[in-house]
Design a protein around this motif. Structure first.
Motif, PDB file in Angstrom:
ATOM      1  N   ALA A 150       0.833  -1.207   0.000  1.00 17.74           N
ATOM      2  CA  ALA A 150       0.000   0.000   0.000  1.00 17.74           C
ATOM      3  C   ALA A 150       0.865   1.253   0.000  1.00 17.74           C
ATOM      4  O   ALA A 150       0.478   2.289  -0.564  1.00 17.74           O
ATOM      5  CB  ALA A 150      -0.932   0.002   1.200  1.00 17.74           C
ATOM      6  N   GLY A 151       2.057   1.166   0.606  1.00 17.90           N
ATOM      7  CA  GLY A 151       2.999   2.273   0.517  1.00 17.90           C
ATOM      8  C   GLY A 151       3.459   2.487  -0.909  1.00 17.90           C
ATOM      9  O   GLY A 151       3.785   3.610  -1.315  1.00 17.90           O
ATOM     10  N   GLY A 152       3.490   1.401  -1.698  1.00 14.79           N
ATOM     11  CA  GLY A 152       3.792   1.504  -3.123  1.00 14.79           C
ATOM     12  C   GLY A 152       2.675   2.207  -3.875  1.00 14.79           C
ATOM     13  O   GLY A 152       2.921   2.938  -4.836  1.00 14.79           O
ATOM     14  N   HIS A 153       1.436   1.973  -3.435  1.00  9.22           N
ATOM     15  CA  HIS A 153       0.322   2.710  -4.028  1.00  9.22           C
ATOM     16  C   HIS A 153       0.458   4.187  -3.717  1.00  9.22           C
ATOM     17  O   HIS A 153       0.284   5.048  -4.592  1.00  9.22           O
ATOM     18  CB  HIS A 153      -1.023   2.190  -3.525  1.00  9.22           C
ATOM     19  CG  HIS A 153      -2.187   2.903  -4.150  1.00  9.22           C
ATOM     20  ND1 HIS A 153      -2.766   4.010  -3.572  1.00  9.22           N
ATOM     21  CD2 HIS A 153      -2.839   2.693  -5.324  1.00  9.22           C
ATOM     22  CE1 HIS A 153      -3.741   4.433  -4.351  1.00  9.22           C
ATOM     23  NE2 HIS A 153      -3.808   3.660  -5.424  1.00  9.22           N
ATOM     24  N   LEU A 154       0.802   4.498  -2.467  1.00  3.66           N
ATOM     25  CA  LEU A 154       0.993   5.889  -2.075  1.00  3.66           C
ATOM     26  C   LEU A 154       2.115   6.535  -2.883  1.00  3.66           C
ATOM     27  O   LEU A 154       1.970   7.648  -3.398  1.00  3.66           O
ATOM     28  CB  LEU A 154       1.288   5.965  -0.581  1.00  3.66           C
ATOM     29  CG  LEU A 154       1.600   7.344  -0.008  1.00  3.66           C
ATOM     30  CD1 LEU A 154       0.493   8.335  -0.319  1.00  3.66           C
ATOM     31  CD2 LEU A 154       1.830   7.236   1.497  1.00  3.66           C
ATOM     32  N   ALA A 155       3.247   5.830  -3.012  1.00  2.00           N
ATOM     33  CA  ALA A 155       4.378   6.364  -3.777  1.00  2.00           C
ATOM     34  C   ALA A 155       4.005   6.573  -5.238  1.00  2.00           C
ATOM     35  O   ALA A 155       4.343   7.601  -5.845  1.00  2.00           O
ATOM     36  CB  ALA A 155       5.578   5.422  -3.662  1.00  2.00           C
ATOM     37  N   SER A 156       3.284   5.611  -5.827  1.00  2.00           N
ATOM     38  CA  SER A 156       2.903   5.753  -7.231  1.00  2.00           C
ATOM     39  C   SER A 156       1.838   6.826  -7.427  1.00  2.00           C
ATOM     40  O   SER A 156       1.740   7.421  -8.508  1.00  2.00           O
ATOM     41  CB  SER A 156       2.437   4.410  -7.809  1.00  2.00           C
ATOM     42  OG  SER A 156       1.264   3.944  -7.176  1.00  2.00           O
TER      43      SER A 156
END
Length: 300
Positions: A150-156
């Motif tokens: 989910a942090g990857g979703h935030l970063a993207s």
């Protein structure tokens, strides 16, 4: 024996203090939005946190003699209901620090029914790093963002929906661009399309309904443009929590716009392997990431 233990404890504490150079509040004068969380923040299972209502940044600066000038804002994962601050946060920052890259762990506010909160924290964190780049020994054109799950979703989200700052503002931070110069995405949630999203992350961010506008807004494969920064993706073929189609769809869109990208799909690893030594080939992703930063001329 007690004396020896005390000496060891003191040494460990000294290392920790040296490793983490600064702690900053993302919104020292109050955030422009609110997630409604009034309960105290909780830590459990090591250094995982939940009920986060105040965003903070933890800066790990490298020694001057090895400093490359690059920096990475790191967003730990946890389904938008918790944040795994250790193997998806501090441990990544420490590795980057050892390679001459400033690692900045972002403890972002969790959404709690306000989907705008996490991404506003991520964008503000990038602005803060740019505003302080000279003082922190950072090149303002070499600031990336990283995220896991989910942090990857935030970063993207931060890497596909951004602005270049308000040059008319009297606030030095507001003047800064929030566009990251590169992205590192570890087994990221990318889409809100229920066909292949992570439903837990989706529900915690935009609710359990079927709001088509929000689904479109946070389906980041649809937000890629020619201005999206170069991206490095890492995932495992046997990830059943966040299926590989998330990363593959994002990579495919990057290629449609000729955005430089590199993707590593490891045979084994499952989900959430972070930077731990798990005895699998995926353990080597940090070195591959450093090699990629050299290839795109972020570091030498």
């Amino acid at each position: 024996m007690k004396k020896i233990n005390l000496i060891l404890l003191f040494s460990l504490l000294t290392v920790i203090v040296i490793a983490q150079n600064k702690t900053l509040k993302v919104w020292p004068n109050g955030a422009p939005n609110d997630n409604g969380m009034t309960e105290p923040e909780e830590k459990y299972d090591g250094v995982r946190v939940r009920k986060v209502s105040e965003a903070e940044m933890y800066v790990f600066s490298p020694e001057a003699e090895i400093n490359t000038g690059a920096a990475v804002v790191i967003c730990p994962g946890g389904g938008y209901w918790v944040e795994a601050m250790d193997h998806e946060g501090y441990d990544i920052a420490s590795f980057l620090q050892s390679k001459g890259i400033t690692g900045i762990v972002l403890k972002y506010r969790l959404p709690y029914e306000n989907h705008e909160v996490p991404s506003s924290d991520a964008r503000q964190a990038i602005r803060i790093v740019r505003a302080n780049a000279k003082e922190w020994g950072i090149n303002p054109e070499k600031i990336g963002i990283a995220g896991s799950s989910a942090g990857g979703h935030l970063a993207s989200t931060a890497g596909t929906v951004f602005d270049y700052g308000n040059k008319e503002s009297s606030d030095k931070i507001e003047q800064q661009s929030c566009r990251p110069d590169f992205m590192l995405l570890l087994y990221p949630v990318i889409t809100m399309d229920e066909e292949f999203t992570h439903l837990g992350s989706r529900g915690n961010l935009i609710g359990k309904g079927h709001d088509k506008e929000l689904i479109r807004k946070y389906s980041n494969e649809l937000n890629v443009s020619a201005e999206t920064p170069p991206t490095f993706l890492v995932l495992a073929d046997d990830d059943t929590a966040v299926v590989p189609k998330n990363s593959i769809s994002f990579y495919s869109k990057l290629k449609e716009f000729d955005v430089p990208a590199e993707m590593h799909i490891f045979q084994k690893g499952g989900h959430g392997f972070g930077i731990r030594k798990n005895g699998i080939p995926a353990d080597n992703w940090p070195n591959l990431f450093v090699d990629w930063l050299k290839a795109i001329k972020i570091i030498e």
